[in-house]
Design an enzyme around this catalytic site. Structure first.
Site, short mmCIF file in Angstrom:
data_model
loop_
_atom_site.label_atom_id
_atom_site.label_comp_id
_atom_site.label_asym_id
_atom_site.label_seq_id
_atom_site.Cartn_x
_atom_site.Cartn_y
_atom_site.Cartn_z
CG HIS A 114 -2.13 -0.85 1.07
ND1 HIS A 114 -3.31 -0.40 0.52
CD2 HIS A 114 -2.33 -2.15 1.37
CE1 HIS A 114 -4.20 -1.38 0.51
NE2 HIS A 114 -3.62 -2.47 1.03
CE LYS B 138 -7.21 13.77 -0.62
NZ LYS B 138 -7.12 12.60 -1.48
NE ARG B 139 -5.41 10.12 9.53
CZ ARG B 139 -5.09 9.18 10.40
NH1 ARG B 139 -5.74 8.04 10.43
NH2 ARG B 139 -4.10 9.37 11.25
CE LYS C 147 -3.63 10.73 2.55
NZ LYS C 147 -4.41 10.05 1.50
CB THR D 171 -10.37 4.74 -2.47
OG1 THR D 171 -10.14 5.11 -1.11
CG2 THR D 171 -9.59 3.49 -2.81
C1 LIG Z 1 -12.37 6.85 1.07
C2 LIG Z 1 -11.97 7.24 2.43
C3 LIG Z 1 -10.63 7.51 2.72
C4 LIG Z 1 -9.54 7.47 1.68
O1 LIG Z 1 -9.40 8.78 1.13
P1 LIG Z 1 -8.18 9.18 0.20
O2 LIG Z 1 -8.55 10.54 -0.26
O3 LIG Z 1 -8.16 8.20 -0.92
O4 LIG Z 1 -6.98 9.16 1.04
C5 LIG Z 1 -10.30 7.87 4.01
N1 LIG Z 1 -11.23 7.97 4.98
C6 LIG Z 1 -12.53 7.73 4.72
C7 LIG Z 1 -13.51 7.87 5.82
C8 LIG Z 1 -12.94 7.35 3.45
O5 LIG Z 1 -14.24 7.10 3.22
#
Ligand SMILES: *Cc1c(COP(=O)(O)O)cnc(C)c1O
Length: 884
Positions: free
Chosen positions: A421, A613-614, A619, A724
């Protein structure tokens, strides 16, 4: 007939060695009319047989009847749970009780199909796959289960009759936060798709009592609150007190010569913890199949330190009990950095050991030779976290079952596969050799043996090359020596996959070049996907209804390729209007949330610009907020007439920073500082609003994602494995502003470059830029932004100092300075495109129609075919009748 049954005799009766039940049989059913003990025995057996077949008939007839699906019955089932399970009166139960009773009544249905499905898998003797993951970020269950079971409308009606609003009750459900972010959510999407496509798969993980912390914002700073999500009970899980296994830690390894002169290894002593299974049913959409997610919880062994207890050392024996319970109490809230804490390694081994015992017990029931295991089980490692499963299976095969090393190894490699990952060096798991030696002494020996044999192969391929040997060794030299878990996972697996095309290339070229040279066929790509059930049906019912209406079918829910037919309507005014209306509705929903949280009303005609996102430097939320600051300064120097031409924007951030990640927390502070200045500045005519929504989780994502016009996926190229949420946004009619990174690249290829705003350096250029001399000058606009931060406009300059010190060319690891001009330019293009309403909608329609590839249904099919070699096994009931 049970062969182990004792033969009863008079003597037994006289000696009182028969059980009370047996003596009752003798007296009531056998004695009369028979003469000898043998005849009695026969009569008892016959009677038992009759009883058993009668019982079976009754059970079958009861079990072939399913809970009714009509509104009146549903009402009754709910009220039954209110009264009999929750012990409330049917006239006095509150909202949460109503939610619980509703959930329990749904669970009853899931159990029916769950039992059918699992029994069918067993009877059909299918090969199963096991998805091992330290995280499953499932989100709320009620709405999803009702939609997958196809009874959402009936439940809404039934609850209305009882005076409740289903949508309101759904909000009562606490979210199980058993994951950090993308990796855990991926596991959840895959479980949904595997169930929907009828694949015989189980998920295995850990039942943390404290999930991901709850994030609050106080004075602009992140505050972490423990999340005891089980406080009010969890109606979706079934405790299995009958499924428990001992898990051993510490102790010593002893080797003895056994009778036939072979060496036998014993791992003895140390601490034993008990694993208890909790099962969560995972329903597929429009199928009877219900899969199982089995989560392990730790508890003291039944016989904990009895000696201490007997010595009168009662309190220390209780202390050990508490230690055992602590093992699974908390999820490590780290994303993309490894903490290296012993408790984490204990969690990993605990969950892996219980899981392998469980898998082997299931296999043993088949009474096949152990070599057949590979035909009945495939095990997927979701990242390196469960990699200790590889030496553990070797231990079970060699030490416990007496297989030779080579045969055991061949079997092991064929069974395991590993999903990588990340290529970020700081995120690659390593464990200190001394820690492993202490905690799992036998595993350390096995890892050394694996490494020895591995290095022999390496030496044959690259004779005399010390540098290669050093780089591919499972052990990293140093003080202390470290075990490279990713390398162990590669060596011990027959397939290694990355999660997007670019990432899988980097896995081969950057991370494991020599492994790829040795075993090129091992490596493959499976691009991530997300489930259209949760991310369209559950999150965006308004849009889902438009899809179904225009496609005149809801088959797109399980066959996303059908969405491509939407493209033919891209010029149809009615269709365009309906798509627009759905988007507006979702923006209103988010606007309402914002007004509840911040007391500010936002314009739903504004461009909703979202990054959720985190929070992580790679990022680049920092790049985003720097752009916001620049926009603010730019608007402020416009005159009143010019301001009226500015596209109004609502900028939304959400995401958690790891509690120990100081820089990420400073970025949150800066964002909140900017928000409070911008939102209170009346001179900019509401052309810009900024919000940081606290506590990002799946439920919040479901509210935010459908409301976006543009979302940002702007990681430094080469650093985001896939992402994702980029997929979720585009499926919901939002466009992407992003870099050539992760799955953005493939999204571009599918939807067309005219439908995505791409900017900045690509992965190769980032690599080049890091090697070459930094530029001598900064963009003047970035200088201006930095100066405004430095003078304390948004927050204490002391807080901002470590952020500013990264914004110099020499220190620009994440390429924020270098990408800044291109980022501003891309944002201008977004503004221009948004002014053309019809052109924008057309882009979103084309994008939605071309996103079918990013369904997790496609992804799990690839896993099933290219890695696990398993087939769908749909359970089809021969007759269906409903209970009265
Ligand atoms: C989809 C999702 C993520 C992943 O987000 P990315 O932008 O791809 O890092 C993280 N947290 C939650 C709650 C999500 O639904």
């Amino acid at each position: 007939m049970d062969k182990n049954k004792r033969t009863l005799s008079f003597q037994d009766l006289a000696n009182k060695t028969v059980s009370p039940a047996e003596s009752r049989y003798l007296v009531h059913h056998a004695v009369s009319g028979t003469t000898s003990p043998q005849d009695w025995r026969k009569a008892i057996d016959e009677y038992d047989d009759q009883q058993q077949s009668r019982r079976r008939e009754l059970l079958y007839s009861l079990m072939s009847q399913y809970l009714s699906r009509d509104v009146a019955s549903i009402e009754r089932y709910i009220v039954d749970h209110v009264e009999h399970t929750l012990a409330r009166t049917r006239f006095n139960f509150d909202k949460f009780d109503a939610y619980l009773a509703t959930a329990l009544s749904v669970r009853d249905r899931l159990i029916e199909s769950w039992n059918d499905t699992q029994q069918y898998f067993t009877e059909a003797g299918v090969k199963r796959a096991y998805y091992l993951s330290m995280e499953f970020l499932m989100g709320r269950q009620l709405q999803n289960a009702l939609i997958n079971l196809g009874i959402h409308d009936q439940y809404r009606e039934a609850l209305k009759e009882l005076g409740f609003d289903l949508e309101v009750l759904e909000e009562e459900e606490p979210e199980p936060g058993l994951g950090n972010g993308g990796l855990g959510r991926l596991a959840a999407c895959y479980m949904d798709s595997l169930a929907t496509l009828n694949y015989p798969v189980w998920g295995y993980g850990i039942r943390y009592q404290y999930g991901m912390f709850e994030q609050k914002i106080k004075d602009g700073n992140q505050v972490e609150i423990p999340d005891f999500w089980l406080a009010k009970g969890n109606p979706w899980e079934m405790q299995r007190l009958d499924v428990t296994y001992p898990v051993q830690f510490y102790g010593n390894v002893n080797v003895v010569n056994n009778k036939d002169g072979k060496l036998q290894v014993y791992w003895q002593g140390g601490q034993v913890v008990r694993a208890i299974a909790y099962d969560i049913p995972v329903p597929g959409f429009d199928t009877y199949n219900v899969l199982n997610l089995r989560l392990w919880s730790s508890s003291p062994p039944e016989e904990f330190d009895l000696e201490a207890f007997n010595r009168g050392d009662y309190y220390s024996s209780i202390g050990e009990k508490q230690l055992a319970e602590k093992l699974t109490s908390v999820l490590y809230p780290n994303d993309s950095t490894e903490a290296g804490k012993e408790l984490r390694l204990k969690q990993q081994y605990f969950f892996v050991s219980a899981t392998l015992q469980d898998i082997l017990r299931r296999f043993q029931k088949l009474q096949l030779p152990i070599q057949q295991l590979v035909n009945k089980a495939a095990i997927q490692l979701n990242d390196t976290h469960p990699t200790i499963a590889i030496p553990e299976l070797m231990r079970l095969l060699v030490d416990d079952r007496g297989l030779g090393w080579e045969e055991a190894w061949e079997l092991t490699v064929q069974i395991f596969s590993y999903t990588n990952h990340t290529v970020l060096p700081e995120a690659l798991e390593k464990w200190p050799v001394p820690m492993m030696e202490r905690l799992l002494p036998r595993h350390m020996q096995i890892i050394y043996e694996i490494n020895k044999r591995h290095l022999e192969v390496v030496a044959q391929m690259f004779p005399g090359d010390e540098q290669i040997r050093e780089s591919v060794s499972l052990i990293e030299e140093g003080y202390p020596k470290m075990i490279r878990m990713a390398s162990l996972a590669v060596v011990g697996s027959h397939r290694v996959n990355g999660v997007a095309a670019l990432h899988s290339q980097l896995v081969k070229k950057q991370l494991f070049p020599y492994f790829a040279a040795m075993t090129p066929d091992k490596f493959l790509n499976i691009t991530n996907g997300v489930t259209p059930r949760r991310w369209i049906m559950v999150a965006n019912p308004a849009l889902a209804a438009v899809f179904t209406r225009w496609l005149e079918s809801d088959d797109w829910i399980t066959d996303t390729r059908m969405l491509s037919q939407l493209e033919q309507f891209q010029e149809n005014d009615d269709f365009i209007r309906e798509i627009e209306e759905a988007k507006t509705k979702n923006k209103q929903r988010l606007a309402l949330k914002i007004s509840q949280l911040f007391g500010i009303n936002v314009d739903t005609d504004a461009l909703f610009d979202i990054q959720v996102k985190r929070i992580h430097e790679y990022k680049r939320q920092l790049l985003n907020i720097l752009g916001v600051i620049y926009r603010y300064l730019w608007i402020k120097q416009l005159d009143a007439e010019q301001i009226k031409t500015v596209v109004p924007r609502v900028v939304v951030f959400a995401g958690k920073a790891a509690a120990s990640y100081a820089q990420a927390k400073r970025i949150i502070r800066l964002i909140n500082g900017v928000a409070s200045v911008v939102n209170n500045d009346t001179s900019i005519d509401n052309r810009l609003k900024v919000f940081f929504l606290p506590n990002y989780n799946v439920s919040l994502a479901e509210e935010i994602i459908p409301a976006s016009d543009i979302s940002q996926h702007i990681s430094t190229a080469g650093m985001e494995a896939s992402g994702t949420s980029n997929m979720k946004f585009v499926m919901n009619g939002g466009l992407i502003l992003g870099t050539m990174d992760g799955a953005n690249i493939e999204i571009l290829e599918h939807i067309g470059k005219e439908n995505i705003f791409i900017f900045g350096l690509n992965a190769d250029q980032v690599e080049e830029a890091r090697k070459s001399n930094p530029p001598t000058q900064l963009d003047s606009r970035l200088e201006q932004v930095k100066a405004t931060i430095a003078n304390g406009t948004f927050c204490n300059p002391k807080v901002a100092e470590p952020i500013l010190s990264c914004l110099v060319p020499q220190n620009d690891y994440y390429m924020i300075c270098r990408d800044f001009p291109a980022y501003l330019e891309a944002q201008n293009m977004v503004d221009e495109a948004f002014k053309d309403k019809r052109g924008w909608i057309k882009k979103t329609i084309q994008s939605m129609a071309r996103m079918y590839y990013f369904s997790s249904d496609r992804a799990v099919e690839e896993y099933a075919q290219k890695i696990w070699n398993i087939e769908p096994a749909p359970f089809i009931p021969s007759t269906i009748s409903f209970k009265e």
